[in-house]
Design a protein around this motif. Sequence first.
Motif, PDB file in Angstrom:
ATOM      1  N   ALA A 149      -8.193  -2.179  -4.406  1.00 48.22           N
ATOM      2  CA  ALA A 149      -8.721  -1.421  -5.417  1.00 48.22           C
ATOM      3  C   ALA A 149      -8.187   0.095  -5.133  1.00 48.22           C
ATOM      4  CB  ALA A 149      -9.917  -1.354  -5.643  1.00 48.22           C
ATOM      5  N   MET A 150      -7.673   0.684  -5.880  1.00 47.36           N
ATOM      6  CA  MET A 150      -7.757   2.241  -5.918  1.00 47.36           C
ATOM      7  C   MET A 150      -8.790   2.732  -7.062  1.00 47.36           C
ATOM      8  SD  MET A 150      -4.703   4.856  -7.170  1.00 47.36           S
ATOM      9  CE  MET A 150      -3.700   4.944  -5.711  1.00 47.36           C
ATOM     10  N   MET A 151      -9.759   3.493  -6.336  1.00 47.49           N
ATOM     11  CA  MET A 151     -10.904   3.757  -7.006  1.00 47.49           C
ATOM     12  C   MET A 151     -11.353   5.355  -6.355  1.00 47.49           C
ATOM     13  SD  MET A 151     -13.710   1.386  -4.945  1.00 47.49           S
ATOM     14  CE  MET A 151     -13.230   0.108  -5.766  1.00 47.49           C
ATOM     15  N   THR A 152     -12.099   5.936  -7.305  1.00 47.21           N
ATOM     16  CA  THR A 152     -12.574   7.055  -6.856  1.00 47.21           C
ATOM     17  C   THR A 152     -13.973   6.978  -5.963  1.00 47.21           C
ATOM     18  OG1 THR A 152     -14.722   7.390  -8.673  1.00 47.21           O
ATOM     19  CG2 THR A 152     -12.146   7.842  -9.321  1.00 47.21           C
ATOM     20  N   ALA A 153     -14.447   8.315  -5.597  1.00 48.74           N
ATOM     21  CA  ALA A 153     -15.594   8.334  -4.568  1.00 48.74           C
ATOM     22  C   ALA A 153     -16.888   7.779  -5.193  1.00 48.74           C
ATOM     23  CB  ALA A 153     -15.931   9.562  -4.296  1.00 48.74           C
ATOM     24  N   VAL A 154     -16.925   7.411  -6.449  1.00 50.77           N
ATOM     25  CA  VAL A 154     -17.953   6.779  -6.994  1.00 50.77           C
ATOM     26  C   VAL A 154     -18.059   5.063  -6.462  1.00 50.77           C
ATOM     27  CG1 VAL A 154     -18.749   5.689  -9.206  1.00 50.77           C
ATOM     28  CG2 VAL A 154     -18.298   8.177  -8.964  1.00 50.77           C
ATOM     29  N   GLY A 155     -17.046   4.553  -6.433  1.00 52.62           N
ATOM     30  CA  GLY A 155     -16.905   3.166  -5.891  1.00 52.62           C
ATOM     31  C   GLY A 155     -16.954   3.144  -4.449  1.00 52.62           C
ATOM     32  N   LEU A 156     -16.159   4.083  -3.857  1.00 52.14           N
ATOM     33  CA  LEU A 156     -15.854   4.033  -2.434  1.00 52.14           C
ATOM     34  C   LEU A 156     -17.251   4.369  -1.838  1.00 52.14           C
ATOM     35  CD1 LEU A 156     -12.941   6.209  -2.237  1.00 52.14           C
ATOM     36  CD2 LEU A 156     -12.996   3.458  -1.549  1.00 52.14           C
ATOM     37  N   SER A 157     -18.162   5.193  -2.373  1.00 51.63           N
ATOM     38  CA  SER A 157     -19.539   5.499  -1.878  1.00 51.63           C
ATOM     39  C   SER A 157     -20.380   4.138  -1.949  1.00 51.63           C
ATOM     40  CB  SER A 157     -20.184   6.566  -2.622  1.00 51.63           C
ATOM     41  OG  SER A 157     -20.375   6.255  -3.813  1.00 51.63           O
ATOM     42  N   GLU A 158     -19.946   3.132  -2.438  1.00 47.99           N
ATOM     43  CA  GLU A 158     -20.625   1.785  -2.248  1.00 47.99           C
ATOM     44  C   GLU A 158     -20.318   1.167  -0.991  1.00 47.99           C
ATOM     45  OE1 GLU A 158     -22.540   0.066  -4.773  1.00 47.99           O
ATOM     46  OE2 GLU A 158     -22.662   2.048  -5.731  1.00 47.99           O
ATOM     47  N   ILE A 159     -19.274   1.643  -0.569  1.00 44.51           N
ATOM     48  CA  ILE A 159     -19.058   1.233   1.189  1.00 44.51           C
ATOM     49  C   ILE A 159     -19.497   2.181   2.053  1.00 44.51           C
ATOM     50  CG2 ILE A 159     -16.926   0.685   2.499  1.00 44.51           C
ATOM     51  CD1 ILE A 159     -15.515  -0.156   0.025  1.00 44.51           C
ATOM     52  N   ASP A 160     -19.202   3.256   1.896  1.00 41.43           N
ATOM     53  CA  ASP A 160     -19.788   4.614   2.930  1.00 41.43           C
ATOM     54  C   ASP A 160     -20.194   5.667   1.921  1.00 41.43           C
ATOM     55  OD1 ASP A 160     -20.413   6.236   4.849  1.00 41.43           O
ATOM     56  OD2 ASP A 160     -18.203   6.227   5.371  1.00 41.43           O
ATOM     57  N   PRO A 161     -21.403   6.261   2.023  1.00 41.52           N
ATOM     58  CA  PRO A 161     -21.603   7.284   1.053  1.00 41.52           C
ATOM     59  C   PRO A 161     -21.053   8.506   1.467  1.00 41.52           C
ATOM     60  CG  PRO A 161     -23.582   6.434   2.373  1.00 41.52           C
ATOM     61  CD  PRO A 161     -22.649   5.542   2.567  1.00 41.52           C
ATOM     62  N   GLY A 162     -20.560   8.729   2.762  1.00 41.50           N
ATOM     63  CA  GLY A 162     -19.842   9.870   3.328  1.00 41.50           C
ATOM     64  C   GLY A 162     -18.701  10.337   2.336  1.00 41.50           C
ATOM     65  N   ILE A 163     -18.138   9.603   1.734  1.00 37.87           N
ATOM     66  CA  ILE A 163     -16.920   9.980   0.938  1.00 37.87           C
ATOM     67  C   ILE A 163     -17.454  10.763  -0.548  1.00 37.87           C
ATOM     68  CG2 ILE A 163     -17.078   7.734  -0.374  1.00 37.87           C
ATOM     69  CD1 ILE A 163     -13.953   9.840   0.295  1.00 37.87           C
ATOM     70  N   SER A 164     -18.751  10.477  -0.498  1.00 34.82           N
ATOM     71  CA  SER A 164     -19.308  11.293  -1.953  1.00 34.82           C
ATOM     72  C   SER A 164     -19.277  12.770  -1.850  1.00 34.82           C
ATOM     73  CB  SER A 164     -20.497  10.745  -2.205  1.00 34.82           C
ATOM     74  OG  SER A 164     -21.629  10.918  -1.079  1.00 34.82           O
ATOM     75  N   ALA A 165     -19.392  13.228  -0.634  1.00 29.69           N
ATOM     76  CA  ALA A 165     -19.017  14.706  -0.318  1.00 29.69           C
ATOM     77  C   ALA A 165     -17.975  15.263  -1.106  1.00 29.69           C
ATOM     78  CB  ALA A 165     -19.425  15.180   1.075  1.00 29.69           C
ATOM     79  N   LEU A 166     -16.874  14.691  -1.096  1.00 30.67           N
ATOM     80  CA  LEU A 166     -15.651  15.274  -1.617  1.00 30.67           C
ATOM     81  C   LEU A 166     -15.714  15.270  -3.254  1.00 30.67           C
ATOM     82  CD1 LEU A 166     -13.138  13.309   0.450  1.00 30.67           C
ATOM     83  CD2 LEU A 166     -13.937  15.663   0.745  1.00 30.67           C
TER      84      LEU A 166
END
Length: 344
Positions: free
Chosen positions: A93-110
């Motif tokens: 998948a190519m996705m934004t921090a919305v989806g990626l934070s389902e795996i690791d919430p640390g990415i949401s900071a960006l």
Amino acid sequence: MTTTRRAFVSELLTGALLSLAAASLALADNPARIKLATLAPKGSAYHRVLQEIGEAYRAAEGAGSSFTIYTDGTQGGEADVVRRMRIGQLNAAMMTAVGLSEIDPGISALQKTPLLFHTSDELEYVGRALRPELERTFRDKGFVVVLWAEAGWVRFFSKTPAKLPSDFKDRRLFAWAGDAEQVELMKRFGYRPVVLETADIIPGLQTGLIDTVALTPMWALATQVDHLAPYMIDIKWAPIAGALIISRDAWDKMTPAARAAVEQAAARGAEELRSYQQRADTDAIAAMQKRGLHVQQLTPDEELIWQNFAQQVYPSIRGHMVPAETFDKCQRLVAEYRAKPKTP
């Protein structure tokens, strides 16, 4: 070494070599079939980069391989895509921090700290500092990060003029499905979020279900949001940070040549997207202005009102939407970057 022992060692080595050969044949006979989902519009720069990566993969992997790309959110929202990757229905998948934070919430900071970043250079500086740890965490959780990318800066598009945070209190605002914390935050500050998938934005604007949406100009241009919401505030509310990920299971099934080809194509794609993104927002806004978009410029006092509003929201973000340690680290890194002397 006795003759018997030499024979035993020889048999072990032969067996190991045969096992490796069998594993290689198995990989060759059953190449990984990549099924990739993204919200990116078909024909966009992001889609074209994915196509180039897919072509590189198929050429290196050989007969029987496939690389199927599902664009425009046709496989569901980003949270849905992550769930489908976990059960094997999708494997990339190519996705934004919305989806990626389902795996690791640390990415949401960006992405979920509004008005923290003023420029793409600041975002890149912080991103480079966070990525090594994020990549380790993603791999530990079963995902390989192949490419990091940004998709522009979110602006607010509305059906009627609105310039300040208080102007949106009585509006029906699009809220991203799968981001429950964002929805609760909006409600806490007196706003009226309407939860939809991105594919429902246009129908929502057409029917009046929503009247305001926060999107990047590139996305607004591609989906013609500006025809229905022709007023845009010229403020960089937040960047859209994202990545291309592949399940570790699919990655491990690739041949070494295919993994190398994907990494090389992804590196080229990252540079291409970085170059594209430097002009994409400006070009998209100019194109929409030609067809009637009203760009609402803010005065310094109005910008300060927005900045103060963001500061009021931060305590509700830190430790909730963004891990406290990561939130604090990003604040330090931004301050560190701004303190550095800049070359002319």
